[in-house]
Design a protein around this motif. Sequence first.
Motif, PDB file in Angstrom:
ATOM      1  N   ALA A 131     -23.324  -5.806  26.803  1.00  0.00           N
ATOM      2  CA  ALA A 131     -23.399  -5.185  28.129  1.00  0.00           C
ATOM      3  C   ALA A 131     -23.542  -6.215  29.239  1.00  0.00           C
ATOM      4  O   ALA A 131     -22.912  -6.102  30.296  1.00  0.00           O
ATOM      5  N   ALA A 132     -24.389  -7.213  29.046  1.00  0.00           N
ATOM      6  CA  ALA A 132     -24.684  -8.159  30.127  1.00  0.00           C
ATOM      7  C   ALA A 132     -23.425  -8.844  30.664  1.00  0.00           C
ATOM      8  O   ALA A 132     -23.169  -8.800  31.877  1.00  0.00           O
ATOM      9  N   PRO A 133     -22.594  -9.468  29.829  1.00  0.00           N
ATOM     10  CA  PRO A 133     -21.393 -10.102  30.387  1.00  0.00           C
ATOM     11  C   PRO A 133     -20.391  -9.103  30.941  1.00  0.00           C
ATOM     12  O   PRO A 133     -19.650  -9.430  31.887  1.00  0.00           O
ATOM     13  N   ALA A 134     -20.362  -7.894  30.418  1.00  0.00           N
ATOM     14  CA  ALA A 134     -19.439  -6.885  30.942  1.00  0.00           C
ATOM     15  C   ALA A 134     -19.832  -6.476  32.351  1.00  0.00           C
ATOM     16  O   ALA A 134     -18.993  -6.425  33.261  1.00  0.00           O
ATOM     17  N   LEU A 135     -21.108  -6.182  32.568  1.00  0.00           N
ATOM     18  CA  LEU A 135     -21.565  -5.794  33.909  1.00  0.00           C
ATOM     19  C   LEU A 135     -21.436  -6.942  34.895  1.00  0.00           C
ATOM     20  O   LEU A 135     -21.102  -6.736  36.065  1.00  0.00           O
ATOM     21  N   GLU A 136     -21.689  -8.144  34.417  1.00  0.00           N
ATOM     22  CA  GLU A 136     -21.561  -9.295  35.306  1.00  0.00           C
ATOM     23  C   GLU A 136     -20.115  -9.522  35.730  1.00  0.00           C
ATOM     24  O   GLU A 136     -19.847  -9.958  36.858  1.00  0.00           O
ATOM     25  N   LEU A 137     -19.163  -9.224  34.847  1.00  0.00           N
ATOM     26  CA  LEU A 137     -17.754  -9.324  35.234  1.00  0.00           C
ATOM     27  C   LEU A 137     -17.400  -8.279  36.283  1.00  0.00           C
ATOM     28  O   LEU A 137     -16.647  -8.569  37.226  1.00  0.00           O
TER      29      LEU A 137
ATOM     30  N   MET B  68     -17.878  -0.828  30.573  1.00  0.00           N
ATOM     31  CA  MET B  68     -17.214  -1.524  29.466  1.00  0.00           C
ATOM     32  C   MET B  68     -18.182  -2.196  28.496  1.00  0.00           C
ATOM     33  O   MET B  68     -17.865  -3.206  27.875  1.00  0.00           O
ATOM     34  N   ALA B  69     -19.385  -1.643  28.379  1.00  0.00           N
ATOM     35  CA  ALA B  69     -20.389  -2.150  27.457  1.00  0.00           C
ATOM     36  C   ALA B  69     -20.258  -1.437  26.114  1.00  0.00           C
ATOM     37  O   ALA B  69     -19.632  -0.371  26.018  1.00  0.00           O
ATOM     38  N   PRO B  70     -20.856  -1.984  25.059  1.00  0.00           N
ATOM     39  CA  PRO B  70     -20.908  -1.238  23.799  1.00  0.00           C
ATOM     40  C   PRO B  70     -21.715   0.054  23.974  1.00  0.00           C
ATOM     41  O   PRO B  70     -22.628   0.123  24.795  1.00  0.00           O
ATOM     42  N   ARG B  71     -21.379   1.056  23.201  1.00  0.00           N
ATOM     43  CA  ARG B  71     -22.149   2.297  23.237  1.00  0.00           C
ATOM     44  C   ARG B  71     -23.564   2.023  22.744  1.00  0.00           C
ATOM     45  O   ARG B  71     -23.764   1.326  21.751  1.00  0.00           O
ATOM     46  N   GLY B  72     -24.538   2.582  23.456  1.00  0.00           N
ATOM     47  CA  GLY B  72     -25.931   2.339  23.113  1.00  0.00           C
ATOM     48  C   GLY B  72     -26.695   1.633  24.212  1.00  0.00           C
ATOM     49  O   GLY B  72     -27.887   1.347  24.061  1.00  0.00           O
ATOM     50  N   ALA B  73     -26.014   1.370  25.334  1.00  0.00           N
ATOM     51  CA  ALA B  73     -26.679   0.813  26.516  1.00  0.00           C
ATOM     52  C   ALA B  73     -26.587   1.840  27.636  1.00  0.00           C
ATOM     53  O   ALA B  73     -25.498   2.297  27.986  1.00  0.00           O
TER      54      ALA B  73
ATOM     55  N   GLY C 289     -14.635   2.577  27.542  1.00  0.00           N
ATOM     56  CA  GLY C 289     -14.020   1.409  28.150  1.00  0.00           C
ATOM     57  C   GLY C 289     -13.776   0.314  27.129  1.00  0.00           C
ATOM     58  O   GLY C 289     -14.435   0.248  26.088  1.00  0.00           O
ATOM     59  N   LEU C 290     -12.834  -0.568  27.442  1.00  0.00           N
ATOM     60  CA  LEU C 290     -12.527  -1.698  26.572  1.00  0.00           C
ATOM     61  C   LEU C 290     -13.325  -2.915  27.003  1.00  0.00           C
ATOM     62  O   LEU C 290     -13.434  -3.208  28.196  1.00  0.00           O
ATOM     63  N   PRO C 291     -13.878  -3.659  26.058  1.00  0.00           N
ATOM     64  CA  PRO C 291     -14.747  -4.776  26.427  1.00  0.00           C
ATOM     65  C   PRO C 291     -13.964  -5.947  27.009  1.00  0.00           C
ATOM     66  O   PRO C 291     -12.898  -6.307  26.489  1.00  0.00           O
ATOM     67  N   PRO C 292     -14.461  -6.562  28.058  1.00  0.00           N
ATOM     68  CA  PRO C 292     -13.888  -7.840  28.480  1.00  0.00           C
ATOM     69  C   PRO C 292     -14.002  -8.845  27.332  1.00  0.00           C
ATOM     70  O   PRO C 292     -14.920  -8.751  26.500  1.00  0.00           O
ATOM     71  N   ARG C 293     -13.093  -9.811  27.312  1.00  0.00           N
ATOM     72  CA  ARG C 293     -13.103 -10.789  26.226  1.00  0.00           C
ATOM     73  C   ARG C 293     -14.458 -11.481  26.116  1.00  0.00           C
ATOM     74  O   ARG C 293     -14.985 -11.687  25.017  1.00  0.00           O
ATOM     75  N   ARG C 294     -15.063 -11.824  27.256  1.00  0.00           N
ATOM     76  CA  ARG C 294     -16.349 -12.535  27.212  1.00  0.00           C
ATOM     77  C   ARG C 294     -17.451 -11.671  26.586  1.00  0.00           C
ATOM     78  O   ARG C 294     -18.350 -12.195  25.920  1.00  0.00           O
ATOM     79  N   ALA C 295     -17.394 -10.348  26.794  1.00  0.00           N
ATOM     80  CA  ALA C 295     -18.393  -9.462  26.193  1.00  0.00           C
ATOM     81  C   ALA C 295     -18.174  -9.353  24.695  1.00  0.00           C
ATOM     82  O   ALA C 295     -19.121  -9.393  23.899  1.00  0.00           O
ATOM     83  N   PHE C 296     -16.921  -9.206  24.300  1.00  0.00           N
ATOM     84  CA  PHE C 296     -16.608  -9.109  22.869  1.00  0.00           C
ATOM     85  C   PHE C 296     -17.016 -10.385  22.144  1.00  0.00           C
ATOM     86  O   PHE C 296     -17.609 -10.348  21.061  1.00  0.00           O
TER      87      PHE C 296
END
Length: 336
Positions: A249-255, A188-193, A19-26
Amino acid sequence: MDATLWDASPGWLNTASYGLPPRRAFEALQAMLSDWRVGRTSWEGWDGSTGRARDAYARLIGVAPADVCVGAQVSQVLAPVAVALAGRRFLVPEEEFTSNLFPWLVAGEVRTAPAAALAERVDRSVDAVAFSLVQSATGAVADYAGVVAAARAHGALVIVDATQACGWLPFDGMLADVVVTGGYKWLMAPRGAAFAYLAPSLRERMTPYAAGWYAGEDVHASYYGPPLRLAADARRFDISPSWPAYVGAAPALELVEELGVAAIGAHDVALANRFLAGLDRPPGDSAIVTVDVPGAEERLSRAGIRAAVRAGRVRASFHAYTTEADVDAALNALTS
């Protein structure tokens, strides 16, 4: 769906790969890397993201955060389950992704069945049914309720890999005994979560052989020396997290929570069906579709469309950042 929440280049139809990261996660990850580069802060702030991600995952699948452990990959979080069930008999779909197959082949006796026939193949000889909620190879959505009902009727455990589902397909994690999810696809989290719901009744049979300081009841009091003082809940199966992965991961899941899984799923499936209709295929119920198109790999590559292609068979996957223009560009490439 607001595609401006991402910075996706046109033509990405491959969320089933990553998945592609949301801007806030990136941006959160970049800020963390900048701090790490110069030693601007301590690690405790980064680690707060691990708890946020755990809580968000628990809410997304409808379970208690105390029943969720965090890890790095699906097979890793499944390892203590496999050890606890060593010598047991497992029923698994024929085309199951091997992260949810190899642990059971190592642990015990495995019987396979077509994914669509899994529920009817459960009998008293089966100790646990392990399956993906959405199949990676085909996008087929499992009969979750049917498999659970069959397993319960015969006293079997239910182990679900939700990696290709969590983030677009609503489901009740409490129906299963184990729900594992790699976070780097639809979440859409980084790999490793990675995350695992571990039902309390099953946890009693499991041993945390990988326990380290992060599995302690109080992680800050678990740095040195005996006695053993592990967390009383699923955290005893945590491994020390990769902080960059969880900061993203945290901001991606929250989005995902903010947008709503049902709304994301409706968007994704509508685009998948637009794609199918353009190829004169019947509609489906999945965000992942596979179709046979001659010369697909060359056609898509020439048009700048990124999708998985295996021996001419296209696996296209559609998510919150996918637009109708992306779908139409792919159709034009495949039909012109």
